[in-house]
Design a protein around this motif. Structure first.
Motif, PDB file in Angstrom:
ATOM      1  N   LEU A  81       2.236  -7.964  -7.266  1.00 31.06           N
ATOM      2  CA  LEU A  81       1.871  -7.983  -5.452  1.00 31.06           C
ATOM      3  C   LEU A  81       1.849  -9.618  -5.944  1.00 31.06           C
ATOM      4  O   LEU A  81       1.134  -9.945  -6.015  1.00 31.06           O
TER       5      LEU A  81
ATOM      6  N   PRO B 126      -0.811  -9.878  -2.143  1.00 29.81           N
ATOM      7  CA  PRO B 126      -0.693  -9.857  -0.717  1.00 29.81           C
ATOM      8  C   PRO B 126      -0.555 -11.072   0.042  1.00 29.81           C
ATOM      9  O   PRO B 126      -1.373 -10.318   1.229  1.00 29.81           O
ATOM     10  N   SER B 127      -0.884 -12.081  -0.311  1.00 35.55           N
ATOM     11  CA  SER B 127      -0.388 -13.176   0.816  1.00 35.55           C
ATOM     12  C   SER B 127       0.057 -13.378   1.234  1.00 35.55           C
ATOM     13  O   SER B 127       0.418 -14.259   2.214  1.00 35.55           O
ATOM     14  N   SER B 128       1.806 -12.261   0.951  1.00 32.34           N
ATOM     15  CA  SER B 128       2.405 -13.108   1.627  1.00 32.34           C
ATOM     16  C   SER B 128       3.012 -11.740   2.989  1.00 32.34           C
ATOM     17  O   SER B 128       1.676 -11.310   3.404  1.00 32.34           O
ATOM     18  N   PRO B 129       3.715 -11.910   3.590  1.00 30.06           N
ATOM     19  CA  PRO B 129       3.430 -11.567   4.962  1.00 30.06           C
ATOM     20  C   PRO B 129       4.210 -10.825   5.390  1.00 30.06           C
ATOM     21  O   PRO B 129       4.295  -9.236   6.252  1.00 30.06           O
TER      22      PRO B 129
ATOM     23  N   PRO C 120       3.773  -6.949   4.337  1.00 29.29           N
ATOM     24  CA  PRO C 120       2.406  -5.682   4.968  1.00 29.29           C
ATOM     25  C   PRO C 120       2.155  -5.367   2.369  1.00 29.29           C
ATOM     26  O   PRO C 120       3.661  -5.053   1.552  1.00 29.29           O
ATOM     27  N   ILE C 121       1.572  -4.861   1.662  1.00 27.07           N
ATOM     28  CA  ILE C 121       1.460  -4.794   0.307  1.00 27.07           C
ATOM     29  C   ILE C 121       2.231  -3.288   0.225  1.00 27.07           C
ATOM     30  O   ILE C 121       2.460  -2.774  -0.555  1.00 27.07           O
ATOM     31  N   TYR C 122       1.628  -2.185   0.889  1.00 25.02           N
ATOM     32  CA  TYR C 122       2.503  -1.143   0.902  1.00 25.02           C
ATOM     33  C   TYR C 122       3.907  -1.410   0.849  1.00 25.02           C
ATOM     34  O   TYR C 122       4.384  -0.641   0.651  1.00 25.02           O
TER      35      TYR C 122
ATOM     36  N   LEU D 283      -4.338  -0.794  -9.432  1.00 30.70           N
ATOM     37  CA  LEU D 283      -3.944  -2.814  -8.846  1.00 30.70           C
ATOM     38  C   LEU D 283      -5.074  -3.203  -7.994  1.00 30.70           C
ATOM     39  O   LEU D 283      -4.163  -4.407  -7.006  1.00 30.70           O
ATOM     40  N   ARG D 284      -5.698  -2.659  -7.735  1.00 30.32           N
ATOM     41  CA  ARG D 284      -7.106  -3.405  -7.065  1.00 30.32           C
ATOM     42  C   ARG D 284      -6.890  -3.115  -5.353  1.00 30.32           C
ATOM     43  O   ARG D 284      -7.471  -4.202  -5.276  1.00 30.32           O
ATOM     44  N   ILE D 285      -6.275  -2.577  -5.164  1.00 32.34           N
ATOM     45  CA  ILE D 285      -5.849  -2.944  -3.827  1.00 32.34           C
ATOM     46  C   ILE D 285      -6.617  -0.806  -3.366  1.00 32.34           C
ATOM     47  O   ILE D 285      -6.897  -0.193  -4.384  1.00 32.34           O
ATOM     48  N   ASN D 286      -6.109  -1.249  -1.594  1.00 32.88           N
ATOM     49  CA  ASN D 286      -7.312  -0.168  -1.171  1.00 32.88           C
ATOM     50  C   ASN D 286      -5.883   1.551  -0.880  1.00 32.88           C
ATOM     51  O   ASN D 286      -4.644   0.751  -0.832  1.00 32.88           O
TER      52      ASN D 286
ATOM     53  N   ARG E 172       0.310   4.842   1.654  1.00 31.28           N
ATOM     54  CA  ARG E 172       1.439   4.620   2.675  1.00 31.28           C
ATOM     55  C   ARG E 172       2.626   4.294   2.017  1.00 31.28           C
ATOM     56  O   ARG E 172       3.406   4.810   2.717  1.00 31.28           O
TER      57      ARG E 172
END
Lengths: 152, 333
Positions: free
Chosen positions: A17, A19-22, A24-26, A58-61, A67
């Motif tokens: 992943l 996260p700073s990419s434009p 979206p993580i989903y 992944l330590r994500i929401n 989603r």
């Protein structure tokens, strides 16, 4: 992240992943699952990890994972069975033709936008495109995909 | 003819002088975990929080970010009824912070920046003390975490390491089965392993429960990873808030080398936030309907044009960091 044990097969895929990419993580997750399916790493019937499990790994929401799964379900890549989990859909083996074409079309459009932004004119773009086609496709175009039949 | 690039609109130069930028999704009242209405707090003649209008969707992980002294902790303390606002109001989980703060505190788990716990109590004593304060206390969950974190129940809280104190604070916050978890700089000062563990615990606790997390943090990469909604606060004022994906889609820079000066009409477009000279060209910050501006720029005679995506840290620094760097020197306003 290596993550899961399928119901029938024991396997793992690695999510990378940014996260700073434009993007979206989903969408990154959905894309990587699709690629794993397209590449045959995930097979129909393979179980994806639960939303909670993957979010923790992944330590994500968790909403982000949910989603991604929803998106994959909408596209028919996975199917969720209530109470059992999320599985790679039956009959899915690789990206469908339309999907592949859509991706390539997007790539071509991005290249054209760049050409316009760089002030490269239409004829020049066409020449570049033709050149690339020649370089990349000339061999395969000359080689017939099937061996020539004797009666021809 | 323009010799100098004029700053079109500098959103962060004067606190309170501009409207809040709120990117909103759907928001019926019951889907909102926290809502503040022109919330403000003065300390003497210092405005710690000014006209704050914040909306935290239920079930989201909301990250409040801002430099030190921006008003993050003051905001959190007002939400919990620990200090009173001097202007405006707010509701938390649908209840008013002025009249229902006891109810709110029974439903909210709170991890403070600096854990205020009784150093002379042992971990076990602290747990049994807190258990009696909350009707919804989940003893099984608390025991489980003490075990998995390896917290020594007989040790005095004052003798715990920083990491263990934070873990204990998190356990105490999760114990009452809160609907909302408020974490004020929860992972500051923790090593990467402990920080990782802390977040994993929070994520595991809230997944699939509909619980909301409201956290303040300086770890922007962490916020970017975990939060689906963010708010940027500076000098007590909310500068930007909304869904992180949406914000990223709506905050861009364009680098352009035009033939001749940039037309005035571009600068007047409401989406154009600032224009900075850069080498032979311009760097244009855009916020909102990005494509409309880019289409206009493409139509200009130019030799170079590039759209630059920004990550959260870049967006944050663009709004908050070095607020006057974008101004043209010696241009009185």
């Amino acid at each position: 992240m290596p993550f899961f044990r399928g119901e029938h097969r024991s396997l793992s895929i690695w999510f990378h992943l940014e996260p700073s990419s434009p993007i979206p993580i989903y969408a990154q997750i959905a894309e990587q699952v699709k690629r794993a399916v397209a590449g045959g790493i995930l097979l129909p019937g393979d179980q994806l990890p639960s939303v909670r499990e993957l979010a923790m790994k992944l330590r994500i929401n968790p909403n982000t994972v949910a989603r991604a799964y929803l998106e994959l379900e909408r596209e028919g890549v996975v199917a969720t069975q209530r109470g059992r989990g999320t599985f790679v859909a039956d009959g899915i083996r690789a990206l469908p033709e339309v999907e592949r074409e859509r991706e390539v079309k997007g790539d071509i459009e991005r290249a054209l936008v760049k050409a316009r932004d760089y002030g490269i004119k239409g004829e020049k773009v066409r020449a570049l495109f033709a050149g690339a086609m020649r370089r990349l496709f000339v061999k395969s175009a000359k080689q017939p995909s099937k061996p020539p039949r004797s009666e021809e | 003819m323009m010799a100098q690039v004029r700053v079109n609109r500098d959103i962060n130069s004067r606190a309170g002088a501009h409207p809040d930028r709120v990117f909103q999704g759907h928001s019926p009242a019951q889907d909102i975990a926290i809502e503040t209405r022109n919330l403000g707090r003065m300390f003497g003649d210092v405005q710690a929080v000014v006209d704050l209008n914040l909306s935290v969707p239920a079930g989201s992980i909301f990250g409040l970010i801002g430099p030190n002294g921006a008003g993050k902790t003051t905001t959190i303390k007002m939400l919990l009824g620990l200090i009173q606002p001097t202007a405006g109001g707010a509701s938390v989980l649908g209840r008013d912070i002025l009249t229902d703060s006891l109810w709110i505190r029974s439903r909210v788990g709170y991890v403070m920046e600096t854990q205020a716990m009784y150093g002379y109590l042992t971990v076990g004593e602290t747990l049994s003390f807190c258990r009696r304060l909350y009707p919804r206390w989940n003893d099984e969950l608390v025991r489980g975490y003490c075990k998995s974190f390896g917290l020594p129940l007989e040790r005095k809280v004052g003798k715990l390491s920083k990491g263990m104190k934070t873990q204990l604070a998190l356990i105490l916050a999760l114990g009452p089965d809160p609907d909302l978890l408020i974490l004020d700089e929860p992972t500051s000062g923790l090593d990467p392993v402990r920080r990782h563990e802390f977040l994993t615990t929070v994520i595991g606790e809230i997944a699939g429960t509909g619980k909301t997390v409201f956290l303040s943090s300086h770890q922007l990469s962490e916020v970017e990873r975990v939060c689906d909604h963010i708010g940027i606060i500076n000098r007590g004022t909310l500068i930007l808030s909304g869904s992180l994906d949406q914000i990223k889609a709506q905050e861009k820079k364009v680098r352009i080398i035009t033939q001749g000066a940039l037309p005035e009409e571009i600068m007047r477009m409401p989406q154009v936030r600032k224009v900075e000279p850069e080498g032979a060209g311009y760097l244009i910050s855009i916020s909102g309907a990005v494509d409309a501006v880019i289409d206009r720029l493409r139509a200009l005679p130019h030799s170079f044009l590039e759209t630059i995506d920004m990550n959260l840290e870049e967006i944050f620094m663009d709004y908050v960091g070095a607020p006057d760097s974008c101004k043209t020197p010696r241009e009185g306003e």
